[in-house]
Design a protein around this motif. Structure first.
Motif, PDB file in Angstrom:
ATOM      1  N   ASN A   1       0.817  -1.220   0.000  1.00  0.00           N
ATOM      2  CA  ASN A   1       0.000   0.000   0.000  1.00  0.00           C
ATOM      3  C   ASN A   1       0.844   1.260   0.000  1.00  0.00           C
ATOM      4  O   ASN A   1       0.515   2.236  -0.681  1.00  0.00           O
ATOM      5  CB  ASN A   1      -0.975  -0.005   1.183  1.00  0.00           C
ATOM      6  N   ILE A   2       1.938   1.266   0.731  1.00  0.00           N
ATOM      7  CA  ILE A   2       2.850   2.408   0.766  1.00  0.00           C
ATOM      8  C   ILE A   2       3.490   2.611  -0.618  1.00  0.00           C
ATOM      9  O   ILE A   2       3.573   3.742  -1.122  1.00  0.00           O
ATOM     10  CB  ILE A   2       3.922   2.240   1.853  1.00  0.00           C
TER      11      ILE A   2
ATOM     12  N   SER B   1       2.916   5.852  -3.189  1.00  0.00           N
ATOM     13  CA  SER B   1       4.023   6.688  -3.667  1.00  0.00           C
ATOM     14  C   SER B   1       4.022   6.811  -5.197  1.00  0.00           C
ATOM     15  O   SER B   1       4.592   7.746  -5.753  1.00  0.00           O
ATOM     16  CB  SER B   1       5.360   6.142  -3.191  1.00  0.00           C
ATOM     17  N   LEU B   2       3.376   5.861  -5.878  1.00  0.00           N
ATOM     18  CA  LEU B   2       3.310   5.894  -7.337  1.00  0.00           C
ATOM     19  C   LEU B   2       2.187   6.796  -7.841  1.00  0.00           C
ATOM     20  O   LEU B   2       2.230   7.264  -8.969  1.00  0.00           O
ATOM     21  CB  LEU B   2       3.093   4.475  -7.897  1.00  0.00           C
ATOM     22  N   GLY B   3       1.192   6.984  -6.996  1.00  0.00           N
ATOM     23  CA  GLY B   3       0.002   7.720  -7.435  1.00  0.00           C
ATOM     24  C   GLY B   3       0.083   9.144  -7.112  1.00  0.00           C
ATOM     25  O   GLY B   3      -0.127  10.102  -7.665  1.00  0.00           O
TER      26      GLY B   3
END
Length: 84
Positions: free
Chosen positions: A77-78, A82-84
């Motif tokens: 989830n982390i 960070s990608l979004g």
């Protein structure tokens, strides 16, 4: 628990493109797995894809990076946030 690549690696290049988190990269001598990015494919697949494609079975669990499935999901989830 993150995975690791042992020195039995033959640099066949099949594991790197299979990693959905980009955790696998070419090291000085063999491929390496970044334990901060490895979720054992939790969140993406039911099984670690690199393990499934490795022809020499050199990708065991890394005993120095023990994590539960819940911890791996939290890491997933982390990484996704960070990608979004």
């Amino acid at each position: 628990m993150a995975l690791m690549i042992t020195d039995e690696c033959i640099n066949c290049d099949v594991c790197e493109p299979e990693c959905p988190n980009g955790a696998i990269s070419q090291g000085d001598e063999i491929y390496e797995i970044d334990p901060n990015l490895c979720t054992e494919c939790v969140g993406h697949y039911d099984e670690p894809q690199c393990v499934l494609v490795c022809p020499v079975e050199c990708i065991p669990k890394d005993p120095t990076h023990v994590e539960s499935k819940d911890e791996l999901m939290d890491k997933y989830n982390i990484i996704q946030a960070s990608l979004g």
